[in-house]
Design an enzyme around this catalytic site. Structure first.
Site, mmCIF file in Angstrom:
data_model
loop_
_atom_site.group_PDB
_atom_site.id
_atom_site.type_symbol
_atom_site.label_atom_id
_atom_site.label_comp_id
_atom_site.label_asym_id
_atom_site.label_seq_id
_atom_site.Cartn_x
_atom_site.Cartn_y
_atom_site.Cartn_z
ATOM 1 C CE LYS A 1 47.165 45.007 42.925
ATOM 2 N NZ LYS A 1 46.213 45.246 41.909
ATOM 3 C CG ASP B 1 46.910 47.143 38.499
ATOM 4 O OD1 ASP B 1 47.147 45.846 37.907
ATOM 5 O OD2 ASP B 1 46.664 46.903 39.721
HETATM 6 P P1 NAP Z 1 38.774 47.614 45.789
HETATM 7 O O1 NAP Z 1 40.108 48.427 46.053
HETATM 8 O O2 NAP Z 1 38.517 46.666 46.962
HETATM 9 O O3 NAP Z 1 37.692 48.573 45.361
HETATM 10 C C1 NAP Z 1 36.382 48.075 45.185
HETATM 11 C C2 NAP Z 1 35.548 48.946 44.213
HETATM 12 O O4 NAP Z 1 34.267 48.374 44.135
HETATM 13 C C3 NAP Z 1 35.195 50.403 45.257
HETATM 14 O O5 NAP Z 1 34.976 51.331 44.446
HETATM 15 C C4 NAP Z 1 33.849 49.921 45.739
HETATM 16 O O6 NAP Z 1 33.139 51.121 46.021
HETATM 17 C C5 NAP Z 1 33.154 49.269 44.695
HETATM 18 N N1 NAP Z 1 32.067 48.374 44.809
HETATM 19 C C6 NAP Z 1 31.922 47.273 45.803
HETATM 20 N N2 NAP Z 1 30.833 46.692 45.711
HETATM 21 C C7 NAP Z 1 30.013 47.563 45.026
HETATM 22 C C8 NAP Z 1 28.703 47.375 44.885
HETATM 23 N N3 NAP Z 1 27.880 46.475 45.114
HETATM 24 N N4 NAP Z 1 28.066 48.531 43.964
HETATM 25 C C9 NAP Z 1 28.969 49.604 43.977
HETATM 26 N N5 NAP Z 1 30.266 49.715 44.011
HETATM 27 C C10 NAP Z 1 30.900 48.548 44.602
HETATM 28 O O7 NAP Z 1 38.907 46.370 44.425
HETATM 29 P P2 NAP Z 1 40.093 46.649 43.340
HETATM 30 O O8 NAP Z 1 41.305 46.235 43.495
HETATM 31 O O9 NAP Z 1 39.974 48.112 42.920
HETATM 32 O O10 NAP Z 1 39.300 45.700 42.287
HETATM 33 C C11 NAP Z 1 37.926 46.117 41.793
HETATM 34 C C12 NAP Z 1 38.021 44.876 40.675
HETATM 35 O O11 NAP Z 1 38.791 45.120 39.535
HETATM 36 C C13 NAP Z 1 37.895 43.500 41.059
HETATM 37 O O12 NAP Z 1 36.872 42.490 40.446
HETATM 38 C C14 NAP Z 1 39.168 43.091 40.540
HETATM 39 O O13 NAP Z 1 39.446 41.602 40.196
HETATM 40 C C15 NAP Z 1 39.348 43.688 39.372
HETATM 41 N N6 NAP Z 1 40.785 44.176 38.890
HETATM 42 C C16 NAP Z 1 41.174 43.612 37.728
HETATM 43 C C17 NAP Z 1 42.400 43.841 37.196
HETATM 44 C C18 NAP Z 1 42.629 43.636 35.860
HETATM 45 O O14 NAP Z 1 44.025 43.313 35.374
HETATM 46 N N7 NAP Z 1 41.882 43.235 35.023
HETATM 47 C C19 NAP Z 1 43.371 44.813 37.783
HETATM 48 C C20 NAP Z 1 43.018 45.033 39.215
HETATM 49 C C21 NAP Z 1 41.569 44.884 39.710
HETATM 50 P P3 NAP Z 1 33.196 51.839 47.541
HETATM 51 O O15 NAP Z 1 34.193 52.604 47.753
HETATM 52 O O16 NAP Z 1 31.924 52.331 47.751
HETATM 53 O O17 NAP Z 1 33.207 50.677 48.491
#
Ligand code: NAP
Length: 273
Positions: A65, A100
């Site tokens: 992305k 998104d």
């Molecule tokens: P990302 O860029 O890898 O970000 C992950 C986030 O989760 C960061 O803020 C990270 O915090 C936090 N995190 C991870 N493990 C954690 C824990 N154990 N405790 C607290 N915080 C934690 O991932 P992303 O792309 O944003 O995706 C995040 C989620 O959203 C995923 O489940 C994805 O499938 C979902 N999503 C859904 C949609 C939809 O359309 N529904 C669209 C996009 C994403 P740190 O910064 O501290 O590492």
């Protein structure tokens, strides 16, 4: 025939093909939606290749992305978020969009949530950035809470009117909030939540970006607290709806796309966007 595609690595069990193809069928569009899994350092090259081959539009998922930003002309919102998940090849240069953000906004709107108070976004990764910009652009005051607090501050510096926090003060942040978005991966395929149940209340609308499982621990706790709940499939649906509308320049058949998405989520296949 029009051709649309998703690039990601992995893309194995993506729900985007059935969701988009249900949309094409519903409006009688002669189109296919296929998936490609380029090497992890080949996101920008894949965009150039798709353009050369005459593909009409592509969706972009992890880990590409950010990488594809250099291969497109980003729309203003995608540029501010710093990530592209939808590319339109119909203009002179490929245009990069971030649907998104609109996906989160339209998911909440679909559930009649008024977006004019204050919102807490938990998470400062890709989904958190999108939700924070999307809700701030709607006029909400956004508070961003993240495990790594510095990332929350960095994001808050970029989002108008936002503030950055750690996870410790969540209960205080949520006390007078109207909307909560979980944009962390906590709860994905596990019975965990990033928000203490006691911090939830009946005046909240809670959107969980996590959609596998559909009924996350957070949404179960939120429902028990009397909050309105919006599952992550709604956000996934509306990011796809928005992409469909950018590509085809017509209203998307939301019900048909939703039905296909929900059918896919109900299957045994692991759910990925
Ligand atoms: P990302 O860029 O890898 O970000 C992950 C986030 O989760 C960061 O803020 C990270 O915090 C936090 N995190 C991870 N493990 C954690 C824990 N154990 N405790 C607290 N915080 C934690 O991932 P992303 O792309 O944003 O995706 C995040 C989620 O959203 C995923 O489940 C994805 O499938 C979902 N999503 C859904 C949609 C939809 O359309 N529904 C669209 C996009 C994403 P740190 O910064 O501290 O590492």
């Amino acid at each position: 025939m029009d051709v649309y595609a998703l690039i990601g690595n992995p893309v194995g069990h993506s729900l985007s093909p059935p969701m988009h193809e249900a949309g094409y069928d519903a409006v009688g569009l002669d189109a296919k939606y296929v998936t490609f899994e380029p090497a992890t350092d080949a996101g920008a090259a894949a965009v150039d290749a798709a353009d050369t081959l005459g593909v009409d539009g592509i969706n972009v998922t992890a880990p590409f992305k950010q990488d594809v930003l250099g291969a497109v002309e980003p729309a203003p919102l995608a540029e501010r978020i710093g990530a592209v998940n939808t590319i339109d090849f119909t203009g002179e240069t490929p245009t990069g969009h971030n649907t998104d953000a609109v996906g989160a906004v339209r998911a909440l709107r679909h559930h009649d949530v008024t977006l004019d108070g204050s919102a807490v976004v938990v998470g400062a990764g890709g989904a958190g950035r999108a939700a924070a910009f999307g809700l701030a652009d709607e006029g909400m005051t956004v508070r961003i809470a993240n495990r790594t607090e510095t990332r929350a501050h960095d994001l808050a510096d970029a989002v108008p009117g936002a503030s950055g926090h750690g996870l410790d003060g969540l209960a205080e942040l949520l006390a007078d909030a109207d909307v909560l978005v979980n944009a962390t991966s906590v709860g994905m395929d596990e019975d965990e939540t990033p928000v203490p149940a006691g911090a939830l209340h009946g005046d909240l609308a809670v959107l969980d970006a996590v959609y596998s499982p559909i009924e996350t621990r957070l949404l179960q706790d939120a429902a028990a607290a009397g909050a309105r709940t919006v599952d992550g499939a709604w956000m996934l649906l509306y990011q796809g709806v928005e992409a469909f509308e950018i590509w085809t320049d017509r209203d998307a058949p939301v019900s048909a796309m939703n039905e296909a998405l929900r059918a896919g989520l109900g299957s045994d296949a692991p759910a990925r966007d």
